[in-house]
Write a protein that holds these residues in place. Structure first.
Motif, PDB file in Angstrom:
ATOM      1  N   MET A   1       0.587  -1.082   0.144  1.00 18.41           N
ATOM      2  CA  MET A   1      -0.092  -0.154   0.014  1.00 18.41           C
ATOM      3  C   MET A   1       1.015   0.836   0.387  1.00 18.41           C
ATOM      4  SD  MET A   1      -3.193   0.847   2.507  1.00 18.41           S
ATOM      5  CE  MET A   1      -1.880   0.977   3.586  1.00 18.41           C
ATOM      6  N   GLY A   2       0.364   2.135  -0.937  1.00 18.32           N
ATOM      7  CA  GLY A   2       1.623   3.458  -0.934  1.00 18.32           C
ATOM      8  C   GLY A   2       0.563   4.850  -0.389  1.00 18.32           C
ATOM      9  N   ASP A   3       0.765   5.808  -0.215  1.00 16.94           N
ATOM     10  CA  ASP A   3       0.558   7.478  -0.217  1.00 16.94           C
ATOM     11  C   ASP A   3      -0.666   7.119   1.186  1.00 16.94           C
ATOM     12  OD1 ASP A   3       1.382   8.300  -3.595  1.00 16.94           O
ATOM     13  OD2 ASP A   3       1.027   6.247  -3.404  1.00 16.94           O
ATOM     14  N   LEU A   4      -0.478   6.926   2.037  1.00 17.77           N
ATOM     15  CA  LEU A   4      -1.034   7.175   3.032  1.00 17.77           C
ATOM     16  C   LEU A   4      -1.367   8.527   3.518  1.00 17.77           C
ATOM     17  CD1 LEU A   4      -0.023   3.843   3.153  1.00 17.77           C
ATOM     18  CD2 LEU A   4       0.582   4.551   5.271  1.00 17.77           C
ATOM     19  N   HIS A   5       0.085   9.309   3.333  1.00 17.16           N
ATOM     20  CA  HIS A   5       0.122  11.103   3.760  1.00 17.16           C
ATOM     21  C   HIS A   5      -0.759  11.424   5.245  1.00 17.16           C
ATOM     22  CE1 HIS A   5       0.106  12.265  -0.594  1.00 17.16           C
ATOM     23  NE2 HIS A   5      -0.285  11.358  -0.534  1.00 17.16           N
ATOM     24  N   VAL A   6       0.344  10.851   6.482  1.00 15.40           N
ATOM     25  CA  VAL A   6      -0.404  10.837   7.257  1.00 15.40           C
ATOM     26  C   VAL A   6      -0.274  12.688   7.484  1.00 15.40           C
ATOM     27  CG1 VAL A   6       0.421  10.566   9.835  1.00 15.40           C
ATOM     28  CG2 VAL A   6       0.188   8.956   8.310  1.00 15.40           C
ATOM     29  N   ARG A   7      -0.986  13.444   8.782  1.00 19.18           N
ATOM     30  CA  ARG A   7      -0.709  14.417   8.659  1.00 19.18           C
ATOM     31  C   ARG A   7      -0.940  14.652  10.315  1.00 19.18           C
ATOM     32  NH1 ARG A   7      -5.927  16.838   5.263  1.00 19.18           N
ATOM     33  NH2 ARG A   7      -4.963  19.176   6.961  1.00 19.18           N
ATOM     34  N   GLU A   8      -0.378  15.517  10.604  1.00 19.09           N
ATOM     35  CA  GLU A   8      -0.827  16.553  12.270  1.00 19.09           C
ATOM     36  C   GLU A   8      -2.030  16.529  12.806  1.00 19.09           C
ATOM     37  OE1 GLU A   8       2.955  18.917  13.785  1.00 19.09           O
ATOM     38  OE2 GLU A   8       2.386  19.512  11.675  1.00 19.09           O
ATOM     39  N   ASP A   9      -2.597  16.954  11.802  1.00 16.47           N
ATOM     40  CA  ASP A   9      -3.986  17.438  12.246  1.00 16.47           C
ATOM     41  C   ASP A   9      -5.634  16.213  11.774  1.00 16.47           C
ATOM     42  OD1 ASP A   9      -4.293  17.614   9.393  1.00 16.47           O
ATOM     43  OD2 ASP A   9      -5.284  19.578   9.495  1.00 16.47           O
ATOM     44  N   ASN A  10      -4.918  15.201  11.592  1.00 13.59           N
ATOM     45  CA  ASN A  10      -5.747  14.156  11.350  1.00 13.59           C
ATOM     46  C   ASN A  10      -5.173  13.157  12.279  1.00 13.59           C
ATOM     47  OD1 ASN A  10      -7.283  12.096   9.755  1.00 13.59           O
ATOM     48  ND2 ASN A  10      -5.862  12.495   7.954  1.00 13.59           N
ATOM     49  N   ALA A  11      -6.482  13.248  12.563  1.00 10.76           N
ATOM     50  CA  ALA A  11      -6.994  11.981  13.912  1.00 10.76           C
ATOM     51  C   ALA A  11      -6.616  10.956  13.305  1.00 10.76           C
ATOM     52  CB  ALA A  11      -7.947  12.419  14.948  1.00 10.76           C
ATOM     53  N   SER A  12      -7.031  10.723  12.838  1.00 12.45           N
ATOM     54  CA  SER A  12      -7.041   8.892  12.038  1.00 12.45           C
ATOM     55  C   SER A  12      -5.893   8.134  12.258  1.00 12.45           C
ATOM     56  CB  SER A  12      -7.505   8.732  10.600  1.00 12.45           C
ATOM     57  OG  SER A  12      -6.475   9.570   9.840  1.00 12.45           O
ATOM     58  N   LEU A  30       5.447  -1.048   1.589  1.00 12.32           N
ATOM     59  CA  LEU A  30       4.517   0.670   2.129  1.00 12.32           C
ATOM     60  C   LEU A  30       5.545   1.515   1.191  1.00 12.32           C
ATOM     61  CD1 LEU A  30       4.297   1.707   5.799  1.00 12.32           C
ATOM     62  CD2 LEU A  30       2.489   0.813   3.852  1.00 12.32           C
ATOM     63  N   THR A  31       4.987   1.405   0.011  1.00  9.26           N
ATOM     64  CA  THR A  31       5.412   2.512  -1.092  1.00  9.26           C
ATOM     65  C   THR A  31       5.676   4.062  -1.155  1.00  9.26           C
ATOM     66  OG1 THR A  31       3.314   2.706  -2.304  1.00  9.26           O
ATOM     67  CG2 THR A  31       4.763   1.059  -2.910  1.00  9.26           C
ATOM     68  N   GLY A  32       6.077   4.733  -0.360  1.00 12.09           N
ATOM     69  CA  GLY A  32       5.924   6.345  -0.654  1.00 12.09           C
ATOM     70  C   GLY A  32       5.001   6.767  -0.484  1.00 12.09           C
ATOM     71  N   ASP A  33       4.626   8.769   0.375  1.00  6.59           N
ATOM     72  CA  ASP A  33       4.157   8.979   0.825  1.00  6.59           C
ATOM     73  C   ASP A  33       3.587   9.027   1.259  1.00  6.59           C
ATOM     74  OD1 ASP A  33       5.012  11.180  -1.252  1.00  6.59           O
ATOM     75  OD2 ASP A  33       2.743  11.131  -2.468  1.00  6.59           O
ATOM     76  N   LEU A  34       4.362   8.684   2.708  1.00  4.69           N
ATOM     77  CA  LEU A  34       4.082   7.966   4.086  1.00  4.69           C
ATOM     78  C   LEU A  34       3.800   9.276   4.904  1.00  4.69           C
ATOM     79  CD1 LEU A  34       7.332   5.740   4.821  1.00  4.69           C
ATOM     80  CD2 LEU A  34       4.598   5.311   3.124  1.00  4.69           C
ATOM     81  N   THR A  35       3.792  10.108   4.698  1.00  2.00           N
ATOM     82  CA  THR A  35       4.273  11.413   5.685  1.00  2.00           C
ATOM     83  C   THR A  35       2.913  12.668   4.645  1.00  2.00           C
ATOM     84  OG1 THR A  35       6.001  12.967   5.179  1.00  2.00           O
ATOM     85  CG2 THR A  35       5.152  11.744   6.982  1.00  2.00           C
ATOM     86  N   ASP A  36       2.608  13.503   5.039  1.00  2.00           N
ATOM     87  CA  ASP A  36       1.489  14.075   3.831  1.00  2.00           C
ATOM     88  C   ASP A  36       3.029  15.635   3.238  1.00  2.00           C
ATOM     89  OD1 ASP A  36      -0.507  15.008   2.169  1.00  2.00           O
ATOM     90  OD2 ASP A  36      -0.675  17.164   3.703  1.00  2.00           O
ATOM     91  N   LEU A  37       3.681  15.731   4.404  1.00  2.00           N
ATOM     92  CA  LEU A  37       4.744  17.076   4.464  1.00  2.00           C
ATOM     93  C   LEU A  37       5.728  17.166   4.491  1.00  2.00           C
ATOM     94  CD1 LEU A  37       1.967  20.282   5.117  1.00  2.00           C
ATOM     95  CD2 LEU A  37       2.408  19.715   3.082  1.00  2.00           C
TER      96      LEU A  37
END
Length: 228
Positions: A1-12, A30-37
């Motif tokens: 799976m890829g592109d999780l885009h975890v964010r600071e303001d995302n409680a999920s 995991l294929t990258g874009d694990l974080t959003d920024l």
């Protein structure tokens, strides 16, 4: 799976999904874009879910993980949590070799960007060539008879179809597929393109899977299950 885009303001949390995957699979890729920024705090949030995962996790960073200029810190946080973050390296888990690089852009086939003209263009192409060189060097280290190549950028056009044509050159590069086809691999996985097709093949006939979280997969879930 890829592109999780975890964010600071995302409680999920991905903890429950990782637990579900652990019941079905032996390794989570995991294929990258694990974080959003690319913020270390975002990596710390994901790290808590990584620590709780019952199976090995291996993967690469994506372009979003570079956004804040702290990719080394993001990688360190995830490695400290137990994830094997690859950047031109290989590792073996359960008799399967895993090779990982981020990859880079540049376009596909005869329309690939060439190293000609302004220094900025040559620097862009040099970045793509450096990624393929890292990939080739890592693949030469694999001793297992089965292997998986982990990328963020796409190595072929087929798995990015449905994205706007104008951005194809920024979604991947045929140079990655050309390098991979010098070897025999079991599967190639990538993310980055949130639209596209789940499955395609390199010019050499090797299977490629777009496993971005947003892509429709045979499982009907955000993740794909591959038997290697």
């Amino acid at each position: 799976m890829g592109d999780l885009h975890v964010r600071e303001d995302n409680a999920s949390s991905y903890r429950d999904l990782f637990a579900e995957i652990a019941k079905e699979a032996d390794v989570l890729v995991l294929t990258g874009d694990l974080t959003d920024l690319g913020k270390p705090r975002e990596a710390e949030i994901l790290a808590q879910d990584v620590k709780a995962c019952a199976i090995p996790i291996v993967g690469v960073l994506g372009n979003h993980d570079y956004e804040c200029g702290a990719p080394d810190e993001v990688a360190r946080i995830l490695r400290d949590a137990g994830m094997r973050v690859l950047d031109g390296q290989s590792c073996e888990i359960g008799g399967v070799g895993f090779v990982g690089v981020k990859g880079f852009a540049g376009g596909f086939g005869r329309r690939m960007l060439g190293s000609f003209g302004e220094p900025a263009i040559k620097q862009f192409v040099s970045e793509a060539m450096n990624e393929t060189l890292k990939l080739e060097n890592a693949m030469r280290q694999v001793r297992a008879s089965r292997s998986v190549v982990i990328l963020h950028y796409a190595p072929i056009v087929e798995t990015i179809e449905s994205e706007p044509l104008e951005i194809y050159p920024f979604l991947g590069s045929s140079r990655l597929a050309e390098t991979i086809d010098r070897f025999k691999v079991s599967a190639i996985v990538h993310g980055h393109a949130h639209r596209g097709r789940f499955e395609g093949r390199t010019p050499g006939g090797q299977p490629v899977y777009n496993v971005a979280r947003h892509i429709e997969k045979p499982t009907g879930k955000p993740y794909a299950i591959l038997e290697i």
